[in-house]
Design an enzyme around this catalytic site. Structure first.
Site, PDB file in Angstrom:
ATOM      1  N   GLN A 142      -4.267  -1.268   9.758  1.00  0.00           N
ATOM      2  CA  GLN A 142      -4.331  -2.596   9.146  1.00  0.00           C
ATOM      3  C   GLN A 142      -4.957  -3.600  10.120  1.00  0.00           C
ATOM      4  O   GLN A 142      -4.605  -3.636  11.300  1.00  0.00           O
ATOM      5  CB  GLN A 142      -2.915  -3.041   8.736  1.00  0.00           C
ATOM      6  CG  GLN A 142      -2.864  -4.349   7.956  1.00  0.00           C
ATOM      7  CD  GLN A 142      -3.521  -4.292   6.578  1.00  0.00           C
ATOM      8  OE1 GLN A 142      -3.624  -3.222   5.980  1.00  0.00           O
ATOM      9  NE2 GLN A 142      -3.975  -5.418   6.084  1.00  0.00           N
ATOM     10  N   ASP A 190     -10.620   3.413   4.578  1.00  0.00           N
ATOM     11  CA  ASP A 190     -11.083   2.021   4.543  1.00  0.00           C
ATOM     12  C   ASP A 190     -12.611   1.947   4.538  1.00  0.00           C
ATOM     13  O   ASP A 190     -13.175   0.900   4.239  1.00  0.00           O
ATOM     14  CB  ASP A 190     -10.575   1.266   5.780  1.00  0.00           C
ATOM     15  CG  ASP A 190      -9.334   0.436   5.511  1.00  0.00           C
ATOM     16  OD1 ASP A 190      -9.190  -0.052   4.375  1.00  0.00           O
ATOM     17  OD2 ASP A 190      -8.521   0.291   6.437  1.00  0.00           O
ATOM     18  N   LYS A 210       0.837  -1.206   0.000  1.00  0.00           N
ATOM     19  CA  LYS A 210       0.000   0.000   0.000  1.00  0.00           C
ATOM     20  C   LYS A 210       0.873   1.258   0.000  1.00  0.00           C
ATOM     21  O   LYS A 210       0.620   2.200  -0.744  1.00  0.00           O
ATOM     22  CB  LYS A 210      -0.934  -0.006   1.226  1.00  0.00           C
ATOM     23  CG  LYS A 210      -2.035  -1.063   1.136  1.00  0.00           C
ATOM     24  CD  LYS A 210      -2.831  -1.195   2.438  1.00  0.00           C
ATOM     25  CE  LYS A 210      -3.822  -2.346   2.343  1.00  0.00           C
ATOM     26  NZ  LYS A 210      -4.644  -2.524   3.549  1.00  0.00           N
TER      27      LYS A 210
HETATM   28  N1  GUN Z   1      -7.041  -6.467   6.394  1.00  0.00           N
HETATM   29  C1  GUN Z   1      -7.471  -7.182   5.332  1.00  0.00           C
HETATM   30  N2  GUN Z   1      -8.031  -6.369   4.420  1.00  0.00           N
HETATM   31  C2  GUN Z   1      -7.943  -5.123   4.913  1.00  0.00           C
HETATM   32  C3  GUN Z   1      -8.344  -3.834   4.421  1.00  0.00           C
HETATM   33  O1  GUN Z   1      -8.923  -3.693   3.328  1.00  0.00           O
HETATM   34  N3  GUN Z   1      -8.069  -2.785   5.238  1.00  0.00           N
HETATM   35  C4  GUN Z   1      -7.454  -2.914   6.428  1.00  0.00           C
HETATM   36  N4  GUN Z   1      -7.243  -1.825   7.144  1.00  0.00           N
HETATM   37  N5  GUN Z   1      -7.084  -4.090   6.910  1.00  0.00           N
HETATM   38  C5  GUN Z   1      -7.326  -5.180   6.153  1.00  0.00           C
END
Ligand code: GUN
Length: 299
Positions: A98, A121, A54
């Protein structure tokens, strides 16, 4: 006839180019660029790898990215303190924590602490609520948003179609169902949301014009579960042990690609399908959040 394979990798590249242009335009107008903060608690290897991807993707499009690595032992209050700081930081327009978080931390409290305007998110209850009622101000979770974008850019409009979602997670299944049902672009479908406890799952999946699978169950969907000509979107990212690979594992989806591609009209591969689109949508949400927060940044 074998299905058309939808490349999320190629599509995400195009989107990243569009975002790079958007960031440059913002810089020209305001002298500022979007800022994304990613917060990683602990050392879960897949999470480390996602967060790294990311941040790299953000830097590549000109977004200022800041990775905050915190110890597995951090207290909930300390973590909330970090989030407060990022909420108040004028150079940060997007905050992502995350998941998963360690068990001693209340995930709900943490997600609710992120300012909804910086919640790229789309996990804050305010954004979940806005999305559910079709409010255009909602921040939409990246993976389901990526699936809609992938469908629309492939010329597949869910309007009036029967979409079946397998999976009911807060990250993918539930928001996916809500988006497909909504009256916005990429919605207007008739929606069934099924999951691993659904009785006779195949009788539901066979009804799908568009089948979106996000169950986290490797190889769940077999060819006989898919109506000939259906569009199949595989959101699964499963690590399977494989000693023949350098890393000791390989990534596989929830759909048995080799057999289902003989039945479907369109199918996404894993890897190279939905995954790259998720990251592209994070960049898109970050640019959008920055445009809303920086005065005079959009015309
Ligand atoms: N863990 C798995 N997928 C995601 C996501 O799309 N965002 C976040 N913050 N954590 C995740």
């Amino acid at each position: 006839m074998a299905a058309e394979i939808i490349s999320g990798t190629d599509m995400a590249r195009t989107i990243r180019t569009e975002i790079t242009e958007g960031v440059q335009e913002m810089k020209g107008r305001t002298g500022r660029v979007p800022g994304l903060a990613t917060v990683l608690v602990g050392a879960d290897p897949p999470s480390q790898s996602y967060v790294r991807m990311k941040n790299r993707a953000a830097s590549e499009v000109g977004i200022e990215s800041r990775q905050i690595d915190l110890s597995e032992e951090i207290t909930e209050d300390e973590l909330l303190g970090w989030i407060e700081g990022l909420n108040a930081d004028p150079d940060i327009h997007a905050v992502l924590v995350q998941l998963p978080l360690p068990d001693h931390i209340d995930k709900g409290r943490v997600l609710e602490a992120i300012h909804p305007a910086k919640d790229v998110d789309g996990f804050h209850p305010v954004n979940v609520g806005r999305m559910t009622v079709g409010d255009p101000a909602a921040m939409i979770p990246c993976t389901p948003l990526g699936v809609i974008e992938l469908l629309m850019r492939s010329g597949i409009d869910p309007r009036g179609q029967h979409a079946v979602v397998v999976g009911r997670s807060n990250i993918v299944g539930r928001p996916m169902g809500a988006l497909l049902l909504s009256e916005q672009r990429g919605g207007d479908a008739t929606v069934t949301v099924a999951h691993l406890l659904t009785k006779d799952l195949a009788s539901h999946t066979r009804m799908a014009d568009i089948l979106v699978v996000a169950a986290g169950a490797p190889g769940l969907i077999t060819a006989d579960m898919v109506r000939p000509g259906a569009v199949v979107i595989d959101v699964g990212i499963n690590r399977i042990e494989d000693p023949s690979r350098e890393k000791g594992y390989r990534i596989t989806g929830d759909v048995r690609f080799d057999e289902v591609k003989e039945v479907a009209s369109h199918i996404t591969p894993v890897p190279g399908g939905v995954g790259p689109m998720t990251i592209a949508m994070l960049l898109s949400n970050t640019l959008r959040a920055a445009r809303a927060l920086i005065p005079g940044s959009s015309g």
